[in-house]
Design a protein around this motif. Structure first.
Motif, PDB file in Angstrom:
ATOM      1  N   LEU A   1      -3.070   3.787  11.396  1.00 26.25           N
ATOM      2  CA  LEU A   1      -3.634   3.179  10.190  1.00 26.25           C
ATOM      3  C   LEU A   1      -5.121   2.899  10.381  1.00 26.25           C
ATOM      4  O   LEU A   1      -5.502   2.192  11.309  1.00 26.25           O
ATOM      5  CB  LEU A   1      -2.908   1.875   9.852  1.00 26.25           C
ATOM      6  CG  LEU A   1      -1.472   2.001   9.373  1.00 26.25           C
ATOM      7  CD1 LEU A   1      -0.826   0.631   9.257  1.00 26.25           C
ATOM      8  CD2 LEU A   1      -1.421   2.723   8.035  1.00 26.25           C
TER       9      LEU A   1
ATOM     10  N   VAL B   1       5.490  -3.684   7.151  1.00 28.59           N
ATOM     11  CA  VAL B   1       5.966  -2.326   6.914  1.00 28.59           C
ATOM     12  C   VAL B   1       7.487  -2.367   6.864  1.00 28.59           C
ATOM     13  O   VAL B   1       8.134  -2.462   7.915  1.00 28.59           O
ATOM     14  CB  VAL B   1       5.489  -1.360   8.021  1.00 28.59           C
ATOM     15  CG1 VAL B   1       5.959   0.056   7.723  1.00 28.59           C
ATOM     16  CG2 VAL B   1       3.973  -1.410   8.196  1.00 28.59           C
TER      17      VAL B   1
ATOM     18  N   LYS C   1       9.573   0.658  -0.513  1.00 31.50           N
ATOM     19  CA  LYS C   1       8.303   0.715   0.211  1.00 31.50           C
ATOM     20  C   LYS C   1       8.497   1.016   1.702  1.00 31.50           C
ATOM     21  O   LYS C   1       7.728   0.588   2.549  1.00 31.50           O
ATOM     22  CB  LYS C   1       7.514  -0.577   0.031  1.00 31.50           C
ATOM     23  CG  LYS C   1       7.157  -0.876  -1.412  1.00 31.50           C
ATOM     24  CD  LYS C   1       6.412  -2.191  -1.540  1.00 31.50           C
ATOM     25  CE  LYS C   1       5.942  -2.441  -2.923  1.00 31.50           C
ATOM     26  NZ  LYS C   1       6.922  -3.017  -3.818  1.00 31.50           N
ATOM     27  N   GLU C   2       9.543   1.742   2.032  1.00 32.73           N
ATOM     28  CA  GLU C   2       9.870   2.034   3.419  1.00 32.73           C
ATOM     29  C   GLU C   2       8.744   2.786   4.112  1.00 32.73           C
ATOM     30  O   GLU C   2       8.260   3.793   3.618  1.00 32.73           O
ATOM     31  CB  GLU C   2      11.170   2.835   3.489  1.00 32.73           C
ATOM     32  CG  GLU C   2      12.344   2.067   2.935  1.00 32.73           C
ATOM     33  CD  GLU C   2      13.583   2.907   2.749  1.00 32.73           C
ATOM     34  OE1 GLU C   2      13.487   4.145   2.706  1.00 32.73           O
ATOM     35  OE2 GLU C   2      14.667   2.314   2.640  1.00 32.73           O
ATOM     36  N   GLY C   3       8.311   2.257   5.248  1.00 32.69           N
ATOM     37  CA  GLY C   3       7.258   2.879   6.028  1.00 32.69           C
ATOM     38  C   GLY C   3       5.861   2.692   5.475  1.00 32.69           C
ATOM     39  O   GLY C   3       4.903   3.193   6.028  1.00 32.69           O
ATOM     40  N   GLU C   4       5.732   1.963   4.374  1.00 30.88           N
ATOM     41  CA  GLU C   4       4.438   1.763   3.705  1.00 30.88           C
ATOM     42  C   GLU C   4       3.854   0.400   4.069  1.00 30.88           C
ATOM     43  O   GLU C   4       4.517  -0.623   3.919  1.00 30.88           O
ATOM     44  CB  GLU C   4       4.676   1.827   2.190  1.00 30.88           C
ATOM     45  CG  GLU C   4       3.469   1.591   1.344  1.00 30.88           C
ATOM     46  CD  GLU C   4       3.838   1.562  -0.140  1.00 30.88           C
ATOM     47  OE1 GLU C   4       3.177   0.807  -0.884  1.00 30.88           O
ATOM     48  OE2 GLU C   4       4.781   2.255  -0.551  1.00 30.88           O
ATOM     49  N   PRO C   5       2.618   0.347   4.548  1.00 30.04           N
ATOM     50  CA  PRO C   5       2.000  -0.957   4.827  1.00 30.04           C
ATOM     51  C   PRO C   5       1.813  -1.744   3.528  1.00 30.04           C
ATOM     52  O   PRO C   5       1.298  -1.224   2.547  1.00 30.04           O
ATOM     53  CB  PRO C   5       0.638  -0.606   5.427  1.00 30.04           C
ATOM     54  CG  PRO C   5       0.729   0.827   5.810  1.00 30.04           C
ATOM     55  CD  PRO C   5       1.746   1.455   4.915  1.00 30.04           C
ATOM     56  N   VAL C   6       2.296  -2.988   3.532  1.00 31.01           N
ATOM     57  CA  VAL C   6       2.274  -3.831   2.336  1.00 31.01           C
ATOM     58  C   VAL C   6       1.631  -5.167   2.693  1.00 31.01           C
ATOM     59  O   VAL C   6       1.893  -5.729   3.758  1.00 31.01           O
ATOM     60  CB  VAL C   6       3.718  -4.066   1.830  1.00 31.01           C
ATOM     61  CG1 VAL C   6       3.738  -4.944   0.612  1.00 31.01           C
ATOM     62  CG2 VAL C   6       4.420  -2.747   1.561  1.00 31.01           C
TER      63      VAL C   6
END
Length: 106
Positions: free
Chosen positions: A38, A72, A81-86
Protein backbone atom coordinates in the motif's frame (compact mmCIF):
# COMPACT_ATOMS: atom_id res chain seq x y z
CA UNK A 1 -0.60 -22.84 6.95
CA UNK A 2 -1.68 -22.06 10.50
CA UNK A 3 -1.60 -19.22 13.01
CA UNK A 4 -0.79 -19.11 16.68
CA UNK A 5 -2.18 -16.72 19.26
CA UNK A 6 -0.41 -15.80 22.44
CA UNK A 7 -1.56 -14.33 25.71
CA UNK A 8 0.26 -12.46 28.41
CA UNK A 9 0.84 -14.30 31.68
CA UNK A 10 0.53 -12.46 35.01
CA UNK A 11 4.34 -12.24 35.12
CA UNK A 12 4.40 -10.44 31.73
CA UNK A 13 5.72 -13.36 29.66
CA UNK A 14 3.97 -14.56 26.51
CA UNK A 15 2.47 -18.04 26.22
CA UNK A 16 0.94 -19.78 23.20
CA UNK A 17 -2.82 -19.85 23.77
CA UNK A 18 -4.09 -21.52 20.59
CA UNK A 19 -3.30 -22.70 17.09
CA UNK A 20 -5.74 -22.09 14.23
CA UNK A 21 -6.13 -22.97 10.58
CA UNK A 22 -8.85 -22.24 8.08
CA UNK A 23 -10.07 -19.53 5.72
CA UNK A 24 -9.04 -16.58 7.90
CA UNK A 25 -5.43 -17.79 8.11
CA UNK A 26 -5.00 -17.88 4.33
CA UNK A 27 -6.87 -14.57 3.96
CA UNK A 28 -4.63 -12.99 6.58
CA UNK A 29 -1.51 -14.06 4.71
CA UNK A 30 -2.78 -12.56 1.45
CA UNK A 31 -3.91 -9.35 3.15
CA UNK A 32 -0.55 -8.85 4.88
CA UNK A 33 1.26 -9.24 1.56
CA UNK A 34 -1.10 -6.73 -0.07
CA UNK A 35 -0.80 -4.30 2.85
CA UNK A 36 2.97 -4.18 2.49
CA UNK A 37 2.43 -2.77 -1.01
CA UNK A 38 0.00 0.00 0.00
CA UNK A 39 1.51 3.33 -1.04
CA UNK A 40 -0.02 5.19 1.92
CA UNK A 41 1.85 2.89 4.32
CA UNK A 42 5.09 2.35 2.42
CA UNK A 43 6.69 5.58 3.61
CA UNK A 44 5.50 5.57 7.22
CA UNK A 45 5.37 1.89 8.07
CA UNK A 46 2.73 0.34 10.27
CA UNK A 47 2.11 -1.99 13.15
CA UNK A 48 0.10 -5.03 12.19
CA UNK A 49 -2.78 -5.98 14.48
CA UNK A 50 -5.72 -8.33 14.09
CA UNK A 51 -9.27 -7.33 14.98
CA UNK A 52 -11.67 -10.17 15.69
CA UNK A 53 -15.45 -9.81 16.17
CA UNK A 54 -16.58 -13.40 16.85
CA UNK A 55 -20.27 -12.52 17.25
CA UNK A 56 -20.34 -11.37 13.60
CA UNK A 57 -17.79 -13.88 12.23
CA UNK A 58 -15.63 -10.92 11.23
CA UNK A 59 -11.89 -10.53 11.18
CA UNK A 60 -9.85 -7.65 9.84
CA UNK A 61 -6.24 -6.61 9.64
CA UNK A 62 -5.72 -3.44 11.62
CA UNK A 63 -2.87 -1.45 10.14
CA UNK A 64 -1.81 1.07 12.76
CA UNK A 65 0.65 3.92 12.36
CA UNK A 66 1.11 7.19 14.21
CA UNK A 67 -0.34 9.00 11.18
CA UNK A 68 -3.38 6.86 10.42
CA UNK A 69 -5.17 3.57 10.87
CA UNK A 70 -6.67 1.35 8.20
CA UNK A 71 -8.76 -1.79 8.54
CA UNK A 72 -8.80 -4.55 5.92
CA UNK A 73 -11.78 -6.94 6.24
CA UNK A 74 -10.77 -10.55 5.65
CA UNK A 75 -12.93 -12.89 3.58
CA UNK A 76 -15.52 -14.03 4.23
CA UNK A 77 -16.66 -10.65 5.55
CA UNK A 78 -20.26 -9.89 6.47
CA UNK A 79 -19.67 -6.20 5.70
CA UNK A 80 -18.01 -6.81 2.32
CA UNK A 81 -14.97 -4.75 1.28
CA UNK A 82 -12.84 -7.89 1.56
CA UNK A 83 -9.15 -7.14 1.16
CA UNK A 84 -9.85 -3.41 0.73
CA UNK A 85 -8.21 -0.88 3.07
CA UNK A 86 -11.01 1.00 4.85
CA UNK A 87 -10.86 3.99 7.18
CA UNK A 88 -11.94 3.12 10.74
CA UNK A 89 -14.98 5.43 10.60
CA UNK A 90 -16.31 3.60 7.53
CA UNK A 91 -15.48 0.16 8.91
CA UNK A 92 -17.20 0.77 12.24
CA UNK A 93 -20.19 2.45 10.58
CA UNK A 94 -20.65 -0.65 8.41
CA UNK A 95 -20.25 -2.88 11.47
CA UNK A 96 -22.81 -0.82 13.42
CA UNK A 97 -25.25 -1.13 10.51
CA UNK A 98 -24.77 -4.89 10.53
CA UNK A 99 -25.35 -5.02 14.28
CA UNK A 100 -28.50 -2.87 13.99
CA UNK A 101 -30.06 -5.28 11.50
CA UNK A 102 -29.09 -8.44 13.38
CA UNK A 103 -31.80 -10.58 14.85
CA UNK A 104 -31.43 -10.91 18.61
CA UNK A 105 -31.09 -14.45 19.97
CA UNK A 106 -34.28 -16.05 21.37
Amino acid sequence: MASAETEVNPDGTQEVASFTEGPFVAATDLAVKAARKLPQLAAIGFELRLLRVPARYLMALWLHSPAADLLVPLPPSPIGKEGEPVLPAVFFSDLAGLAATATPPP
